[in-house]
Design an enzyme around this catalytic site. Structure first.
Site, PDB file in Angstrom:
ATOM      1  N   CYS A   1       0.759  -1.084  -0.186  1.00 48.56           N
ATOM      2  CA  CYS A   1      -0.122   0.049  -0.082  1.00 48.56           C
ATOM      3  C   CYS A   1       0.945   1.270   0.110  1.00 48.56           C
ATOM      4  O   CYS A   1       1.485   1.593   0.902  1.00 48.56           O
ATOM      5  CB  CYS A   1      -0.912  -0.078   1.375  1.00 48.56           C
ATOM      6  SG  CYS A   1      -1.778   1.480   1.489  1.00 48.56           S
TER       7      CYS A   1
ATOM      8  N   CYS B   1       0.029   3.920   2.740  1.00 46.09           N
ATOM      9  CA  CYS B   1       0.504   3.146   4.097  1.00 46.09           C
ATOM     10  C   CYS B   1       1.766   3.895   4.221  1.00 46.09           C
ATOM     11  O   CYS B   1       2.409   4.182   5.300  1.00 46.09           O
ATOM     12  CB  CYS B   1       0.097   1.800   4.041  1.00 46.09           C
ATOM     13  SG  CYS B   1      -1.564   1.184   4.010  1.00 46.09           S
TER      14      CYS B   1
END
Length: 152
Positions: free
Chosen positions: A73, A76
């Protein structure tokens, strides 16, 4: 007018060079798609499991803060590198919460029980009940405000 074949070759070389350079910059910033370049943030370095944090929260009366993430991600990784690495954020998390770093690919059952459908997601629990959540990248100001709202 010059050699059109040489000009086209230089143009193609330029495009390839710029693309390769851009890929290298992104790789250095965010790591490989399958890797977790930023690692576990310092605020979550204790490595509490969800179960251990829940037990400790019952003793300390501090809420559980679950950071749901995935190695693949991009947002993230940005959240970890930009926001979770800030000293004031690390202090706020470690002093006010029982922090849990939850990789959704390794702990899908917990992620499902918390209804995590996108990452990054931060979930706050008190007495085992979800009291707040936020999904998506937050800068340090936004995340700091989110954390302050959780204080009693």
């Amino acid at each position: 007018m010059g050699n059109p074949t040489a000009t086209r070759g230089n143009f193609i070389f330029g495009i390839v060079f710029v693309a390769a350079f851009g890929a290298m910059v992104l790789w250095r910033q965010f790591g490989s798609p399958g890797g977790d370049h930023a690692g576990t943030p310092a605020a979550f370095a204790e490595g509490l499991t969800y179960e251990a944090a829940s037990e400790r929260a019952a003793e300390t009366s501090r809420p559980v803060l679950v950071y749901a993430t995935a190695s693949w991600c991009g947002p993230c990784r940005m959240f970890k590198a930009d926001t979770l690495s800030r000293p004031e954020i690390i202090a706020a998390v470690t002093e006010g919460f029982e922090p849990v770093y939850l990789d959704i690919d390794q702990h899908g059952d917990i992620a499902r029980s918390l209804r995590v459908t996108a990452v990054p997601t931060v979930v706050v629990l008190r007495d085992g009940e979800q009291v707040d959540r936020a999904t998506g990248y937050m800068d340090a100001r936004e995340f700091g405000e989110f954390l302050k709202r959780q204080q009693r």
